[in-house]
Design an enzyme around this catalytic site. Structure first.
Site, short mmCIF file in Angstrom:
data_model
loop_
_atom_site.label_atom_id
_atom_site.label_comp_id
_atom_site.label_asym_id
_atom_site.label_seq_id
_atom_site.Cartn_x
_atom_site.Cartn_y
_atom_site.Cartn_z
N ARG A 109 45.45 35.51 50.38
CA ARG A 109 45.78 35.30 48.96
C ARG A 109 47.25 35.65 48.71
O ARG A 109 47.78 36.60 49.26
CB ARG A 109 44.90 36.18 48.07
CG ARG A 109 45.36 36.12 46.62
CD ARG A 109 44.40 36.69 45.66
NE ARG A 109 44.11 38.09 45.91
CZ ARG A 109 43.22 38.79 45.20
NH1 ARG A 109 42.54 38.20 44.25
NH2 ARG A 109 43.02 40.05 45.48
N LYS A 155 36.77 35.38 40.72
CA LYS A 155 36.66 35.70 39.28
C LYS A 155 37.91 35.24 38.54
O LYS A 155 37.83 34.61 37.50
CB LYS A 155 36.44 37.21 39.07
CG LYS A 155 35.26 37.78 39.83
CD LYS A 155 35.06 39.26 39.56
CE LYS A 155 36.17 40.17 40.07
NZ LYS A 155 36.28 40.24 41.54
N ARG A 169 49.45 41.07 47.41
CA ARG A 169 49.09 42.34 46.76
C ARG A 169 48.96 43.45 47.80
O ARG A 169 48.48 43.22 48.90
CB ARG A 169 47.76 42.18 46.02
CG ARG A 169 47.94 41.74 44.58
CD ARG A 169 46.66 41.35 43.90
NE ARG A 169 45.55 42.27 44.03
CZ ARG A 169 44.38 42.10 43.42
NH1 ARG A 169 44.19 41.05 42.63
NH2 ARG A 169 43.41 42.96 43.57
N ARG A 191 32.97 47.98 35.75
CA ARG A 191 32.85 48.10 37.20
C ARG A 191 31.94 49.26 37.60
O ARG A 191 31.69 49.44 38.79
CB ARG A 191 34.24 48.37 37.79
CG ARG A 191 34.87 47.18 38.45
CD ARG A 191 36.21 47.65 38.95
NE ARG A 191 36.70 46.90 40.05
CZ ARG A 191 37.51 45.86 39.93
NH1 ARG A 191 37.86 45.41 38.76
NH2 ARG A 191 37.98 45.27 41.00
N ARG A 213 37.60 48.46 49.02
CA ARG A 213 37.18 47.73 47.80
C ARG A 213 35.77 47.16 47.98
O ARG A 213 34.97 47.19 47.05
CB ARG A 213 38.18 46.60 47.50
CG ARG A 213 39.51 47.14 46.99
CD ARG A 213 40.64 46.16 47.21
NE ARG A 213 40.52 44.98 46.39
CZ ARG A 213 41.19 43.85 46.65
NH1 ARG A 213 41.99 43.77 47.71
NH2 ARG A 213 41.05 42.82 45.85
P1 AP5 Z 1 40.49 35.37 43.12
O1 AP5 Z 1 40.07 34.42 42.06
O2 AP5 Z 1 41.87 35.92 43.05
O3 AP5 Z 1 39.39 36.52 43.31
P2 AP5 Z 1 38.93 37.70 42.36
O4 AP5 Z 1 37.44 37.67 42.35
O5 AP5 Z 1 39.63 37.62 41.04
O6 AP5 Z 1 39.39 38.91 43.25
P3 AP5 Z 1 40.28 40.20 42.94
O7 AP5 Z 1 40.75 40.70 44.30
O8 AP5 Z 1 41.35 39.94 41.94
O9 AP5 Z 1 39.21 41.14 42.39
P4 AP5 Z 1 39.24 42.65 42.44
O10 AP5 Z 1 38.05 42.90 41.62
O11 AP5 Z 1 39.26 43.28 43.77
O12 AP5 Z 1 40.69 43.03 41.87
P5 AP5 Z 1 41.19 43.48 40.43
O13 AP5 Z 1 42.53 42.91 40.24
O14 AP5 Z 1 40.14 43.25 39.40
O15 AP5 Z 1 40.28 34.62 44.53
C1 AP5 Z 1 40.61 35.28 45.75
C2 AP5 Z 1 41.27 34.27 46.72
O16 AP5 Z 1 40.33 33.27 47.09
C3 AP5 Z 1 42.46 33.52 46.09
O17 AP5 Z 1 43.40 33.34 47.10
C4 AP5 Z 1 41.85 32.18 45.63
O18 AP5 Z 1 42.81 31.14 45.64
C5 AP5 Z 1 40.78 31.96 46.71
N1 AP5 Z 1 39.59 31.27 46.22
C6 AP5 Z 1 38.97 31.40 45.00
N2 AP5 Z 1 37.86 30.62 44.94
C7 AP5 Z 1 37.77 30.01 46.16
C8 AP5 Z 1 36.84 29.10 46.75
N3 AP5 Z 1 35.78 28.66 46.07
N4 AP5 Z 1 37.04 28.70 48.02
C9 AP5 Z 1 38.10 29.14 48.71
N5 AP5 Z 1 39.04 30.02 48.22
C10 AP5 Z 1 38.87 30.43 46.97
O19 AP5 Z 1 41.29 45.07 40.61
C11 AP5 Z 1 42.27 45.66 41.43
C12 AP5 Z 1 42.18 47.17 41.35
O20 AP5 Z 1 42.39 47.62 39.97
C13 AP5 Z 1 40.83 47.79 41.71
O21 AP5 Z 1 40.69 47.95 43.11
C14 AP5 Z 1 40.91 49.13 40.96
O22 AP5 Z 1 41.74 50.05 41.62
C15 AP5 Z 1 41.59 48.74 39.66
N6 AP5 Z 1 40.64 48.36 38.59
C16 AP5 Z 1 40.57 47.15 37.95
N7 AP5 Z 1 39.59 47.14 37.05
C17 AP5 Z 1 39.01 48.36 37.09
C18 AP5 Z 1 37.92 48.95 36.40
N8 AP5 Z 1 37.23 48.29 35.46
N9 AP5 Z 1 37.58 50.23 36.70
C19 AP5 Z 1 38.27 50.93 37.65
N10 AP5 Z 1 39.31 50.43 38.33
C20 AP5 Z 1 39.68 49.15 38.08
#
Ligand code: AP5
Length: 226
Positions: free
Chosen positions: A127, A13, A160, A88, A171
Site C-alpha cells: 500500500r 475500509k 505508512r 475498535r 495490528r
Molecule cells: P485500505 O482501504 O487502505 O484498507 P483499510 O481497511 O482502510 O486499512 P487500514 O490499514 O487503513 O486500517 P487500519 O484499521 O489498520 O488503520 P487505521 O488508519 O484505521 O486498503 C488496503 C490496501 O489494499 C490498499 O493498498 C488498497 O488499495 C488495497 N485494496 C483495497 N481493496 C482491495 C481489493 N478488493 N483487492 C485488492 N486490493 C485492495 O489506524 C491506524 C492506527 O491508528 C491504529 O493502528 C491505531 O494505532 C490508531 N487508531 C485508529 N483508530 C483507533 C481507535 N478507534 N482506537 C484506538 N486506536 C486507533
C-alpha cells in the site's frame, strides 16, 4: 445515514468508504487519518498517539472517545457519516452507544469486511498513501495513474510507518483480540452485515450498495447507478 465499517487492517475500509461518500453524499471519519494528521502537525493529541501508532498498538480509549465527541459536534456530520476505524474496542462501542442516545440518533448499519490474513499482509505491504489527502493505493491492485504520485495532484505517495512487517503483525493480533468481538456485539443488535472483501474493488462495492441503497432511500439520499 450513519454507518460503521468494521474489518481488519487492510480489508479495504478506507477504499470502500470513499465510494460510499461519493455516492451517498455523507462524510467519512477515519480515526486513523485524523490521528495521522495530528501526528504530522505535532499537536498534543498527535504527540500522545504517535508511539502507539508507529508500533501498531491501539491509542488509549479515553483519547479516542474525546476525539469522537468533539468531531460529532461538527456540522459536517449532520447529513450522515461512515466511521472507518472507530469503534475498535467494546468500551469505545459502549461509549458511542451512549453518545447516540444523548443526541437522539440511531446507527443504521455496521458493514463487516471479511478478508483472510494472508491477503491482508499482501495488501498492506504494497500500500502507498497520500500524506496530504489520505487516499490509498496499491502498487499492483490499485496503482496511481502516475508512478508514486497521488491522482488528486497532492504530490508524492509514502509508505505508512505501520505498513511494515512487525507493526502489521501487531495490528492483526490486536484486531483479533480487541476489535473482532465487536462483530458479535453488533450482530446481537441486528446491525452487522457481512461482506466478502475478496476480489475486485468494484464487485465488493456492488455488494455494499445492495445493502445501503434501501437505507439511503429511506433517508432520501441520492442513489447513483454504478
Ligand atoms: P485500505 O482501504 O487502505 O484498507 P483499510 O481497511 O482502510 O486499512 P487500514 O490499514 O487503513 O486500517 P487500519 O484499521 O489498520 O488503520 P487505521 O488508519 O484505521 O486498503 C488496503 C490496501 O489494499 C490498499 O493498498 C488498497 O488499495 C488495497 N485494496 C483495497 N481493496 C482491495 C481489493 N478488493 N483487492 C485488492 N486490493 C485492495 O489506524 C491506524 C492506527 O491508528 C491504529 O493502528 C491505531 O494505532 C490508531 N487508531 C485508529 N483508530 C483507533 C481507535 N478507534 N482506537 C484506538 N486506536 C486507533
Amino acid at each position: 445515514m450513519k454507518l460503521i465499517f468494521l474489518g481488519p487492517p487492510g480489508a479495504g475500509k478506507g477504499t470502500q468508504s470513499e465510494n460510499i461518500c461519493r455516492d451517498y453524499g455523507i462524510v467519512q471519519l477515519s480515526t486513523g487519518d485524523l490521528l495521522r494528521a495530528n501526528v504530522a502537525q505535532k499537536t498534543e493529541l498527535g504527540l500522545q498517539a504517535a508511539e502507539s501508532m508507529r508500533t501498531g498498538q491501539l491509542v488509549p480509549d479515553d483519547l479516542i472517545i474525546e476525539v469522537i465527541k468533539n468531531e460529532m459536534t461538527r456540522h459536517r456530520y449532520q447529513k450522515g457519516y461512515v466511521f472507518d476505524g472507530f469503534p475498535r474496542t467494546v468500551r469505545q462501542a459502549e461509549e458511542y452507544d451512549r453518545m447516540l442516545v444523548q443526541i437522539k440518533q440511531k446507527l443504521d448499519c455496521v458493514l463487516v469486511l471479511e478478508v483472510p490474513e494472508d491477503e491482508l499482509v499482501r495488501r498492506l505491504t504494497a500500500r502507498r498513501t497520500c500524506p496530504v489527502c489520505g487516499k490509498s493505493y496499491h502498487l499492483i491492485y490499485n496503482p496511481p495513474k502516475a508512478d508514486g504520485l497521488c491522482d488528486l495532484g497532492c504530490g508524492e505517495l509514502v509508505q505508512r510507518l505501520d505498513d511494515t512487517e512487525g507493526p502489521i503483525q501487531n495490528r492483526l493480533r490486536i484486531y483479533n483480540n480487541q476489535t473482532k468481538p465487536l462483530i458479535e456485539y453488533y450482530t446481537k443488535k441486528k446491525l452487522a452485515r457481512r461482506i466478502d472483501g475478496m476480489g475486485d474493488i468494484h464487485e465488493i462495492y456492488a455488494q455494499i450498495k445492495e445493502i445501503l441503497d434501501p437505507i439511503a432511500v429511506a433517508y432520501d439520499l441520492v442513489v447513483s447507478i454504478i
